[in-house]
Design an enzyme around this catalytic site. Structure first.
Site, PDB file in Angstrom:
ATOM      1  N   GLU A 130      32.125  35.649  33.926  1.00 37.42           N
ATOM      2  CA  GLU A 130      31.413  35.970  35.497  1.00 37.42           C
ATOM      3  C   GLU A 130      30.660  34.709  35.725  1.00 37.42           C
ATOM      4  OE1 GLU A 130      29.249  39.546  34.277  1.00 37.42           O
ATOM      5  OE2 GLU A 130      31.247  40.602  34.169  1.00 37.42           O
ATOM      6  N   SER A 135      30.981  32.898  27.440  1.00 40.16           N
ATOM      7  CA  SER A 135      31.123  33.125  26.108  1.00 40.16           C
ATOM      8  C   SER A 135      30.785  34.308  25.621  1.00 40.16           C
ATOM      9  CB  SER A 135      30.650  31.696  25.269  1.00 40.16           C
ATOM     10  OG  SER A 135      31.173  30.695  25.456  1.00 40.16           O
ATOM     11  N   ILE A 160      38.945  32.842  37.330  1.00 37.86           N
ATOM     12  CA  ILE A 160      40.119  33.720  37.008  1.00 37.86           C
ATOM     13  C   ILE A 160      41.469  33.170  37.392  1.00 37.86           C
ATOM     14  CG2 ILE A 160      40.669  36.312  37.342  1.00 37.86           C
ATOM     15  CD1 ILE A 160      38.040  35.717  35.815  1.00 37.86           C
ATOM     16  N   GLU A 368      38.798  29.927  26.608  1.00 38.55           N
ATOM     17  CA  GLU A 368      39.044  30.531  25.665  1.00 38.55           C
ATOM     18  C   GLU A 368      37.999  30.484  24.541  1.00 38.55           C
ATOM     19  OE1 GLU A 368      41.938  32.357  24.647  1.00 38.55           O
ATOM     20  OE2 GLU A 368      43.146  32.230  26.492  1.00 38.55           O
TER      21      GLU A 368
END
Length: 382
Positions: A130, A135, A160, A368
């Site tokens: 967001e 994280s 995204i 990630e």
């Protein structure tokens, strides 16, 4: 010098690795510079990858894919990212989030959503981060409120992949507010991108990965059927934790490919360019820099392939995935830095591959799960 040779790669991944290398040489490498400079979504290369059976093929065979193992996806990643990171990420993200569906979804969801992606008729995405939260998975604020036989989504998502291009995305949203169980407050939903209340726009141009597009998504009373819930309410955090263990191994492959590209560019340049009546490679300090690049690369690659086996076998996967992702992506940044230094003033030219690699390597250390977070995971799970 063959950096991405097969000796560390399990035999079952040799075939797909060869396919990926051939595809990269034919479709990715010749278009890398133009795609980077134009910063446009490489639809034609994506379609070629779908036709070649190299996109979305981790999806199980019963739903139209090839059922590729993690080792095979890693083998593809290091080949694709060596050729160009932005195009490679576009190919990878075409099925992003599908693993959550085939691991936790029901049969109707798998048949309706996975098969079109595996067959190249649709592309998917995954919406977790967001604008103010990246994280901290337990801190995401986008909500999904149950109203009758529907869920209503409100909030924002950022960074995204395929938020604009995708046909549907999996969305991680808050469904509870239990302060005593902050890891049980989120769920995962399948969200078609053509519904009312879903708005997405491309994030302005990035310094790297320019052939891959990320979006800012806004949900404003977006309604989806309750049947689009994946698994059950409150299990979203655990779903993502497992998903990211596999994903971080693949991201480690991103780092390996980029690190290899930096070595290749530096090696060729210093052996071709002359200064003071001899090639740059004749200088001992340059040789030491190249030696350091090779040392770090081989160390990282050995760790990554060991970690891949551990994660596939379910042996402390969070620990090994975090180790592999951190080491490989930081090796890529170190090698790109040295590669730029060895290129001297020519390193700053936009046409240079090393300049593209240098920009690209700054990104995998963040996605990630930023590497600082990975170090937390490594320590806690050691």
């Amino acid at each position: 010098m063959e950096l991405l040779e097969d000796s560390l790669v399990p035999e079952e991944a040799h075939g797909i690795k060869a396919e990926a290398r051939e595809f990269a040489a034919e479709h990715i490498e010749p278009n890398a510079r133009e795609c980077f400079q134009r910063g446009e979504y490489p639809w034609e290369i994506l379609e070629a990858g779908q036709e070649a059976g190299l996109v979305a093929q981790d999806i199980p065979e019963e739903y139209g894919g090839r059922g590729l193992a993690l080792s095979e996806i890693l083998a593809m990643a290091e080949e694709f990212y060596r050729a160009d990171a932005g195009i490679a990420l576009t190919l990878q993200l075409a099925s992003f989030g599908c693993e959550i569906i085939y691991e936790y979804g029901d049969e109707d969801q798998k048949e309706e959503y996975l098969r079109p992606v595996a067959e190249g008729d649709q592309i998917s995405g995954l919406a977790v981060s967001e604008p103010d939260t990246g994280s901290d998975l337990a801190g995401m604020e986008t909500t999904a409120t149950k109203e009758g036989d529907e869920y209503v989504l409100d909030g924002e998502k950022y960074w995204i992949g395929n938020g604009v291009e995708g046909d549907w995305i999996t969305v991680y949203a808050r469904t509870g507010d239990d302060e005593d169980n902050r890891y049980g407050n989120h769920s995962v939903f399948i969200v078609p991108t053509d519904i009312d209340g879903y708005e997405a726009e491309h994030i302005p141009e990035k310094m790297g990965f320019r052939a891959s597009k990320q979006a800012h998504i806004t949900f404003d009373g977006a309604r989806i059927p309750a049947e689009n819930l994946v698994g059950h309410e409150g299990n979203g955090f655990m779903m993502l934790a497992d998903f990211f263990n596999h994903g971080r191994i693949v991201v480690a492959g991103h780092g390996l490919g980029l690190a290899a590209a930096a070595i290749e560019e530096a090696w060729e340049f210093v052996h071709d360019r002359e200064q003071f009546g001899r090639t740059i490679a004749d200088f001992q300090s340059v040789q030491h820099d190249l030696a350091d690049m090779l040392l770090e690369f081989e160390s990282a690659r050995s760790l990554v392939w060991r970690a891949c086996g551990k994660v596939q076998d379910g042996q402390n996967p969070g620990y090994w995935a975090a180790m592999a992702k951190t080491k490989a992506t930081e090796t890529a940044t170190q090698n790109a830095e040295l590669g730029m230094q060895l290129h001297g003033g020519r390193s700053v030219l936009d046409e240079r591959r090393i300049a593209r690699v240098y920009r690209d390597v700054r990104i995998p250390v963040i996605y990630e799960g930023a590497n600082a977070i990975q170090r937390n995971l490594i320590y806690r799970q050691a």
